[in-house]
Scaffold this motif. Structure first.
Motif, PDB file in Angstrom:
ATOM      1  N   HIS A   1      -4.771  -1.049   5.573  1.00  0.00           N
ATOM      2  CA  HIS A   1      -4.236  -2.416   5.574  1.00  0.00           C
ATOM      3  C   HIS A   1      -5.326  -3.416   5.942  1.00  0.00           C
ATOM      4  O   HIS A   1      -5.408  -4.493   5.332  1.00  0.00           O
ATOM      5  CB  HIS A   1      -3.047  -2.513   6.532  1.00  0.00           C
ATOM      6  CG  HIS A   1      -1.786  -1.940   5.960  1.00  0.00           C
ATOM      7  ND1 HIS A   1      -0.593  -2.606   5.994  1.00  0.00           N
ATOM      8  CD2 HIS A   1      -1.532  -0.765   5.338  1.00  0.00           C
ATOM      9  CE1 HIS A   1       0.343  -1.875   5.407  1.00  0.00           C
ATOM     10  NE2 HIS A   1      -0.212  -0.745   5.014  1.00  0.00           N
TER      11      HIS A   1
ATOM     12  N   TYR B   1       0.872  -1.178   0.000  1.00  0.00           N
ATOM     13  CA  TYR B   1       0.000   0.000   0.000  1.00  0.00           C
ATOM     14  C   TYR B   1       0.904   1.222   0.000  1.00  0.00           C
ATOM     15  O   TYR B   1       1.698   1.437   0.916  1.00  0.00           O
ATOM     16  CB  TYR B   1      -0.908  -0.004   1.228  1.00  0.00           C
ATOM     17  CG  TYR B   1      -1.507   1.344   1.538  1.00  0.00           C
ATOM     18  CD1 TYR B   1      -2.261   2.016   0.582  1.00  0.00           C
ATOM     19  CD2 TYR B   1      -1.325   1.949   2.769  1.00  0.00           C
ATOM     20  CE1 TYR B   1      -2.811   3.269   0.860  1.00  0.00           C
ATOM     21  CE2 TYR B   1      -1.871   3.185   3.055  1.00  0.00           C
ATOM     22  CZ  TYR B   1      -2.602   3.838   2.096  1.00  0.00           C
ATOM     23  OH  TYR B   1      -3.130   5.066   2.369  1.00  0.00           O
ATOM     24  N   GLU B   2       0.792   2.041  -1.046  1.00  0.00           N
ATOM     25  CA  GLU B   2       1.678   3.184  -1.214  1.00  0.00           C
ATOM     26  C   GLU B   2       0.862   4.406  -1.627  1.00  0.00           C
ATOM     27  O   GLU B   2       0.519   4.558  -2.793  1.00  0.00           O
ATOM     28  CB  GLU B   2       2.723   2.845  -2.279  1.00  0.00           C
ATOM     29  CG  GLU B   2       3.797   3.855  -2.432  1.00  0.00           C
ATOM     30  CD  GLU B   2       4.903   3.366  -3.362  1.00  0.00           C
ATOM     31  OE1 GLU B   2       4.646   2.502  -4.211  1.00  0.00           O
ATOM     32  OE2 GLU B   2       6.023   3.874  -3.228  1.00  0.00           O
TER      33      GLU B   2
ATOM     34  N   TYR C   1       3.710  -1.361   3.943  1.00  0.00           N
ATOM     35  CA  TYR C   1       3.462   0.070   3.769  1.00  0.00           C
ATOM     36  C   TYR C   1       4.632   0.659   2.996  1.00  0.00           C
ATOM     37  O   TYR C   1       5.798   0.406   3.314  1.00  0.00           O
ATOM     38  CB  TYR C   1       3.304   0.810   5.113  1.00  0.00           C
ATOM     39  CG  TYR C   1       3.230   2.284   4.865  1.00  0.00           C
ATOM     40  CD1 TYR C   1       2.035   2.845   4.438  1.00  0.00           C
ATOM     41  CD2 TYR C   1       4.356   3.086   4.913  1.00  0.00           C
ATOM     42  CE1 TYR C   1       1.967   4.192   4.099  1.00  0.00           C
ATOM     43  CE2 TYR C   1       4.295   4.429   4.583  1.00  0.00           C
ATOM     44  CZ  TYR C   1       3.100   4.967   4.169  1.00  0.00           C
ATOM     45  OH  TYR C   1       3.037   6.287   3.813  1.00  0.00           O
TER      46      TYR C   1
ATOM     47  N   ILE D   1      -3.332   4.249   8.140  1.00  0.00           N
ATOM     48  CA  ILE D   1      -2.561   3.101   7.655  1.00  0.00           C
ATOM     49  C   ILE D   1      -3.220   1.808   8.133  1.00  0.00           C
ATOM     50  O   ILE D   1      -3.425   0.879   7.354  1.00  0.00           O
ATOM     51  CB  ILE D   1      -1.092   3.178   8.140  1.00  0.00           C
ATOM     52  CG1 ILE D   1      -0.393   4.389   7.532  1.00  0.00           C
ATOM     53  CG2 ILE D   1      -0.350   1.886   7.792  1.00  0.00           C
ATOM     54  CD1 ILE D   1       0.983   4.669   8.114  1.00  0.00           C
TER      55      ILE D   1
ATOM     56  N   VAL E   1       0.352  -3.928   9.694  1.00  0.00           N
ATOM     57  CA  VAL E   1       1.497  -3.640   8.826  1.00  0.00           C
ATOM     58  C   VAL E   1       2.470  -4.805   8.956  1.00  0.00           C
ATOM     59  O   VAL E   1       2.976  -5.091  10.039  1.00  0.00           O
ATOM     60  CB  VAL E   1       2.187  -2.308   9.205  1.00  0.00           C
ATOM     61  CG1 VAL E   1       3.480  -2.132   8.423  1.00  0.00           C
ATOM     62  CG2 VAL E   1       1.248  -1.143   8.948  1.00  0.00           C
TER      63      VAL E   1
ATOM     64  N   ILE F   1       5.737   3.305  11.858  1.00  0.00           N
ATOM     65  CA  ILE F   1       5.003   2.538  10.836  1.00  0.00           C
ATOM     66  C   ILE F   1       4.929   1.068  11.228  1.00  0.00           C
ATOM     67  O   ILE F   1       3.861   0.455  11.161  1.00  0.00           O
ATOM     68  CB  ILE F   1       5.659   2.712   9.448  1.00  0.00           C
ATOM     69  CG1 ILE F   1       5.516   4.156   8.963  1.00  0.00           C
ATOM     70  CG2 ILE F   1       5.055   1.733   8.436  1.00  0.00           C
ATOM     71  CD1 ILE F   1       6.388   4.509   7.765  1.00  0.00           C
TER      72      ILE F   1
END
Length: 135
Positions: free
Chosen positions: A66, A45-46, A85, A62, A103, A97
């Protein structure tokens, strides 16, 4: 998009806040690119707006993205996936993060081209893993 072995989910900041419309856009991206059969799959995921800017989404954003990606893939394939991520990952934010639920790792972009920066990110990630997972 690439599926060997990772796929990228990109997110435009202007799409945020659209609720179900936004979630359907992400679901369509995943559905259009999801292989019919796979043993293991890692998706990155960007957020487009984060790449190279030094800005990252809030931890809650985030975590939610996710979670949504994992739920969508599971609903389509009945298989679990790992979600990385990506987007302005650096030494200062790597631990933040990696501490977010859902994540499974990071995709380091431009910083991976600078050996000192990449090694600093790697070192921070190792410290995080040792501290939180007794590795």
């Amino acid at each position: 998009f690439f599926f060997q072995p990772e796929d990228g989910i990109r997110d435009a900041q202007e799409s945020r806040g659209l609720g179900d419309v936004y979630k359907r856009q992400i679901e369509k991206q995943i559905t259009d690119c999801l292989p019919e059969d796979f043993n293991e799959l890692t998706i990155a995921y960007e957020p487009i707006w984060s790449i190279g800017t030094g800005k990252i989404p809030l931890q809650s954003e985030i975590r939610e993205m996710h979670k949504n990606i994992k739920e969508i893939v599971f609903s389509k394939s009945k298989k679990n996936v790992k979600v990385l991520y990506g987007g302005s990952v650096n030494e200062q934010n790597i631990q933040e993060i990696l501490s977010v639920n859902n994540v499974d790792g990071v995709l380091v972009g431009g910083a991976s081209l600078k050996i000192k920066d990449f090694l600093a990110i790697y070192g921070s990630a190792v410290k995080h893993l040792k501290k939180n997972y007794n590795i």
